[in-house]
Design a protein around this motif. Structure first.
Motif, mmCIF file in Angstrom:
data_model
loop_
_atom_site.group_PDB
_atom_site.id
_atom_site.type_symbol
_atom_site.label_atom_id
_atom_site.label_comp_id
_atom_site.label_asym_id
_atom_site.label_seq_id
_atom_site.Cartn_x
_atom_site.Cartn_y
_atom_site.Cartn_z
ATOM 1 N N LYS A 11 -3.240 -1.170 11.825
ATOM 2 C CA LYS A 11 -3.557 0.137 11.163
ATOM 3 C C LYS A 11 -4.725 0.917 11.574
ATOM 4 C CE LYS A 11 -0.713 -0.916 6.974
ATOM 5 N NZ LYS A 11 -0.814 -1.649 5.654
ATOM 6 N N ARG A 17 -18.008 -13.155 4.199
ATOM 7 C CA ARG A 17 -18.000 -13.995 5.101
ATOM 8 C C ARG A 17 -19.277 -14.854 5.389
ATOM 9 N NH1 ARG A 17 -13.724 -11.109 9.566
ATOM 10 N NH2 ARG A 17 -12.453 -10.693 7.918
ATOM 11 N N ASP A 64 0.830 -1.267 -0.130
ATOM 12 C CA ASP A 64 0.006 0.088 0.005
ATOM 13 C C ASP A 64 0.957 1.229 -0.050
ATOM 14 O OD1 ASP A 64 -3.239 0.900 1.693
ATOM 15 O OD2 ASP A 64 -1.623 2.163 1.012
ATOM 16 N N VAL A 98 -4.547 -4.008 8.996
ATOM 17 C CA VAL A 98 -5.615 -3.372 9.597
ATOM 18 C C VAL A 98 -6.663 -4.280 10.379
ATOM 19 C CG1 VAL A 98 -7.034 -3.736 7.551
ATOM 20 C CG2 VAL A 98 -7.332 -1.606 8.686
ATOM 21 N N ARG A 100 -16.998 -6.932 4.111
ATOM 22 C CA ARG A 100 -16.107 -8.178 4.373
ATOM 23 C C ARG A 100 -17.066 -9.000 5.158
ATOM 24 N NH1 ARG A 100 -10.407 -7.492 7.075
ATOM 25 N NH2 ARG A 100 -10.392 -9.288 6.203
ATOM 26 N N TRP A 122 0.230 4.052 2.754
ATOM 27 C CA TRP A 122 0.710 3.679 4.032
ATOM 28 C C TRP A 122 2.302 3.789 3.870
ATOM 29 C CZ3 TRP A 122 -0.474 4.448 8.574
ATOM 30 C CH2 TRP A 122 -1.809 4.371 8.955
ATOM 31 N N HIS A 170 -10.056 -6.346 2.269
ATOM 32 C CA HIS A 170 -8.890 -6.090 3.152
ATOM 33 C C HIS A 170 -8.030 -5.015 2.809
ATOM 34 C CE1 HIS A 170 -5.583 -7.306 5.621
ATOM 35 N NE2 HIS A 170 -6.318 -7.030 6.809
ATOM 36 N N GLN A 171 -7.383 -5.027 1.721
ATOM 37 C CA GLN A 171 -6.579 -4.415 1.237
ATOM 38 C C GLN A 171 -7.095 -2.995 1.168
ATOM 39 O OE1 GLN A 171 -5.036 -6.540 -2.329
ATOM 40 N NE2 GLN A 171 -3.345 -4.990 -2.355
ATOM 41 N N ILE A 206 3.300 7.196 4.518
ATOM 42 C CA ILE A 206 3.004 7.582 5.959
ATOM 43 C C ILE A 206 3.974 7.178 6.875
ATOM 44 C CG2 ILE A 206 1.365 7.633 7.601
ATOM 45 C CD1 ILE A 206 -0.946 7.655 5.592
ATOM 46 N N LYS A 222 -14.158 3.157 5.458
ATOM 47 C CA LYS A 222 -13.929 1.949 6.262
ATOM 48 C C LYS A 222 -15.092 1.241 6.701
ATOM 49 C CE LYS A 222 -10.639 2.096 9.532
ATOM 50 N NZ LYS A 222 -9.983 2.752 10.597
ATOM 51 N N LYS A 280 -9.616 -1.770 2.718
ATOM 52 C CA LYS A 280 -9.574 -1.238 4.076
ATOM 53 C C LYS A 280 -8.567 -0.480 4.732
ATOM 54 C CE LYS A 280 -11.595 -2.124 8.618
ATOM 55 N NZ LYS A 280 -12.078 -3.392 9.534
ATOM 56 N N GLY A 281 -7.548 -1.385 4.614
ATOM 57 C CA GLY A 281 -6.080 -0.905 4.812
ATOM 58 C C GLY A 281 -5.724 0.580 4.500
ATOM 59 N N SER A 282 -5.878 0.491 3.169
ATOM 60 C CA SER A 282 -5.403 1.688 2.639
ATOM 61 C C SER A 282 -6.492 2.888 2.892
ATOM 62 C CB SER A 282 -5.671 1.589 0.730
ATOM 63 O OG SER A 282 -5.004 2.492 0.219
ATOM 64 N N SER A 312 -7.654 3.424 5.721
ATOM 65 C CA SER A 312 -7.186 3.798 7.114
ATOM 66 C C SER A 312 -6.127 4.694 7.148
ATOM 67 C CB SER A 312 -7.035 2.324 7.962
ATOM 68 O OG SER A 312 -5.664 1.872 7.528
ATOM 69 N N SER A 313 -5.445 4.702 5.976
ATOM 70 C CA SER A 313 -4.103 5.516 6.014
ATOM 71 C C SER A 313 -4.710 6.981 5.976
ATOM 72 C CB SER A 313 -3.540 5.207 4.773
ATOM 73 O OG SER A 313 -4.123 5.744 3.535
ATOM 74 N N ILE A 314 -5.891 7.272 5.552
ATOM 75 C CA ILE A 314 -6.335 8.832 5.570
ATOM 76 C C ILE A 314 -7.316 9.001 6.460
ATOM 77 C CG2 ILE A 314 -5.380 9.029 3.004
ATOM 78 C CD1 ILE A 314 -8.570 9.174 2.552
#
Lengths: 583, 150
Positions: free
Chosen positions: A119, B105, A26, A98, B101, A29, B79-80, A32, B94, B82-84, B86-88
């Motif tokens: 995260k 499931r 990513d 995350v 997700r 990230w 998931h990817q 950052i 999110k 979401k991770g991204s 979360s960065s901003i």
């Protein structure tokens, strides 16, 4: 003696300049994290692909101190990378995701991640990562020591095989062991929170297992070796790939360190032996053996490995007050040091204040145990306690070991004592601090506790009370006693002792390597009086390995009976059978 | 004086993004990271996020067209994403990721598709809001930060 755990010639004071490799697919990230780490004054290298990271690391693994990696990456699973890094580079790896699912975090930890960050990652978390680097350094030293200890046991075995001497099995000792065992059990009953029962199962790398491992490694060839191959060759059903991987990692480390420290390797094999009485009587004892005693600190989970002769181990009695626990768990920073002690004579405890001295006949072997003073001398920094953890007025207790000592370049501590000494200080306080160090190789050593509420006297026992070494043919029962100290002032102090002992077969003498690391703090006004007879003298000239205790009746009167009882508690360890360490 | 007022105005225009739940404290973290070395750090990061995540959005869209749906793959992709996100500190985005997700499931394809539509909406809304915020900030900000990052 004490450095930051880094040998690289960087000028910034640690942890500034920590070299961090960040791996994340990513890009946001990555940007950052780079910024955050730079703000922490760390040197950052970023990498968008796990494969690239692996290449970077393979090229120059000594360029990085720590790796931070995302868990989910398209080109390579973060866990896979973690595994590679762990095995090939042996760098601390922090995983991040995350996703805080327990199963994922568990997986990370099982694969060897030293931390698992969620995260969004905060800068304060990153600022703190240096601790993993330091911790790793400390553990490396331990691991090496453990492996060295294994070697010594292997030597022992060989020696035993070659030796046609009968190995003494002292019946009396056995019964006394039994008694002690019972006492232990009794104590265990009293202690429902026995940490041994809650300790998680770990793989014990016994000598046999380790030999299998080494055999497999040799068979495969050291260059081509991999955990899976080893596992297949070893053919041990319950062993997992991770177990092997982790052990391989340590083994590599050990081999590399071994080369560096060839010349300094004096501790195993018993370089020095005193002209002690027991040497003469060694033959009659039939004590030609090596005893490796490992002290395993159960209550301190972070010390997963029990040590051998080289190890400084903190033994933390479970029954201590909280503050003590705090201290002991903080004692990880212990540069090690070598001590060779020859103690030919039974100790003659002196009555003194603030000091407990043993004098020995051998001029070179004066041991000055337990000086209670304000600060540790620098050379004993290995037993330094972070004072911030303590109450203000508490001062560290030191073990001023006036042994004839050699400082090893490797910063490892070796204490060779031909005879077990009464261990130093004992602490007492308005609250009872009682300590029992069990000299055991058991995975779950038993500590007994003694709680004495309202008493002014507490005894701390840090002894290798009795250890039992069981090999094919012999058992040695050995006891060392430690002095009781009575203390006139009310104080709170903490002490932790590390003992590890080894007795060396190779030299056909009984020698005990004894490492002690006392950690204790006292109030300024702490007065310890060592009264004659208060200390158990060891009768070294005896024809067996059991050391009688000398009690002064009057003294004992000062000690509450329940404490007294406990003095006989022992822990046994059957070193060789139980294995060397836990992986 | 006038500049201070403008700054206040910028801060005010940002505040609703928090109040309405578009952003979380991660965005504040990014602002804290902004310094002389990276005067446009926040905007750079946000730009990077939108550029990078567009690819993920596309991947997810394609995966959602499959029949039958590969929930495992969708979960990994989300998931990817979401991770991204979360960065901003894209809070609402999110939240949609998390929901998505959960549907993965549960094997609920319809839920996934519905959530993904909502997710894209939030994603775009936030983008617009942030763009106007940065535009304002650039106008007001000090001269050296006035240029738009590449």
């Amino acid at each position: 003696m004490m450095d930051n755990g880094f040998s690289s010639p960087r000028h910034d004071p640690f942890p500034a300049g920590l070299r961090v490799l960040v791996v994340d697919d990513d890009l946001t990230w990555l940007k950052i994290l780079e910024k955050m780490l730079k703000k922490c004054s760390y040197e950052v290298t970023t990498c968008g692909l796990a494969i690239d990271a692996l290449h970077l690391l393979r090229e120059r693994k000594d360029r990085y101190d720590i790796v931070i990696s995302d868990v989910n990456m398209p080109d390579m699973d973060g866990f896979k990378l973690l595994e590679h890094v762990g095995l090939e580079m042996d760098l601390p790896v922090i995983m991040m995701s995350v996703d805080g699912e327990t199963s994922q975090v568990m997986k990370g930890v099982q694969h060897g991640a030293c931390d698992y960050l969620l995260k969004p990652i905060r800068m304060k978390e990153l600022r703190n990562i240096w601790q993993h680097v330091l911790r790793k350094k400390i553990h490396e030293v331990r691991d090496i020591e453990i492996l060295e200890g294994m070697e010594s046991i292997q030597m022992t075995r060989n020696g035993l095989d070659q030796s046609s001497d009968g190995h003494l099995l002292c019946g009396e000792d056995l019964t006394s062991v039994k008694k002690r065992k019972e006492a232990e059990n009794k104590h265990d009953d009293k202690d429902p929170g026995d940490s041994s029962s809650t300790k998680k199962a770990r793989v014990v790398w016994s000598v046999d297992l380790h030999q299998k491992f080494v055999k497999a490694v040799n068979q495969i060839g050291f260059d081509k070796v991999g955990p899976k191959k080893i596992l297949d060759l070893m053919n041990v059903p319950w062993l997992t790939r991770e177990n092997v991987a982790s052990h391989l990692q340590k083994y590599r480390l050990y081999l590399s360190r071994l080369q560096k420290e060839n010349d300094t390797k004096t501790s195993v094999g018993g370089g020095k032996h005193s002209d002690s009485p027991s040497r003469d009587s060694a033959g009659s004892f039939g004590i030609q053996n090596s005893i490796n005693i490992q002290r395993n600190d159960i209550s301190n989970g972070s010390y997963g490995f029990s040590g051998n002769s080289l190890i400084v181990r903190n033994v933390e009695p479970r029954s201590q007050e909280n503050e003590r626990k705090g201290i002991v768990s903080k004692t990880a920073v212990e540069p090690k040091r070598a001590l060779a002690v020859e103690v030919p004579d039974p100790c003659k405890p002196k009555s003194s204040e603030m000091e407990f001295g043993h004098s020995f006949t051998s001029p070179a072997s004066e041991v000055n145990f337990a000086e209670f003073g304000s600060n540790f001398p620098t050379k004993f920094s290995w037993c330094a306690i972070p004072q911030s953890q303590l109450k203000q007025e508490q001062n560290p207790l030191h073990l001023d070991a006036g042994f004839s000592q050699r400082t090893r370049p490797g910063k490892q501590q070796h204490i060779q004592v031909d005879y077990p000494q009464p261990s130093p200080p004992i602490i007492s306080g308005s609250s009872v601090t009682e300590r029992n160090m069990d000299g055991s190789v058991k995975i779950k050593p038993i500590y007994d506790e003694c709680r004495n509420n309202g008493s002014q006297v507490s005894s701390a026992r840090s002894t290798m009370d009795s250890y039992q070494v069981q090999t094919k043919t012999y058992e040695v029962n050995h006891q060392a006693y430690e002095p009781i100290s009575t203390n006139t002032s009310s104080l709170k102090n903490q002490a932790a002792f590390n003992l590890s002992s080894i007795s060396d077969l190779e030299s056909a003498q009984k020698s005990i390597n004894w490492a002690m690391s006392p950690l204790a703090t006292l109030d300024d006004d702490f007065q310890v009086r060592w009264v004659q007879g208060d200390c158990y003298a060891m009768n070294l000239g005896l024809q067996n390995i059991e050391f009688p205790e000398y009690f002064d009746g009057g003294l004992l009167a000062d000690v509450p009976t329940h404490l007294y009882e406990n003095l006989y508690d022992s822990t046994e360890c059957s070193v060789i059978e139980q294995g060397l360490f836990i992986a | 004086m006038e500049r201070n007022q403008l700054h206040r105005q910028v801060a005010l225009s940002r505040q609703p993004l928090f109040d309405q739940g578009f952003l979380d404290e991660q965005f504040l973290q990014l602002e804290e990271l902004q310094d002389e070395a990276n005067p446009n750090f926040v905007e750079e990061v946000v730009t990077l996020y939108y550029r990078d995540s567009a690819r993920l959005i596309l991947n997810i869209e394609q995966a959602l067209e499959r029949n039958p749906l590969d929930f495992n793959k969708l979960d990994i992709l989300m998931h990817q994403f979401k991770g991204s996100s979360s960065s901003i500190g894209a809070k609402k985005v999110k939240a949609e990721c998390t929901l998505f997700r959960e549907y993965c499931r549960a094997g609920n394809g319809e839920g996934c598709i519905r959530t993904f539509q909502q997710l894209k909406k939030e994603y775009t809304t936030l983008k617009k809001k942030l763009e106007s915020y940065f535009q304002l900030a650039r106008q007001v900000g000090p001269a050296e930060t006035a240029c738009r990052p590449k």
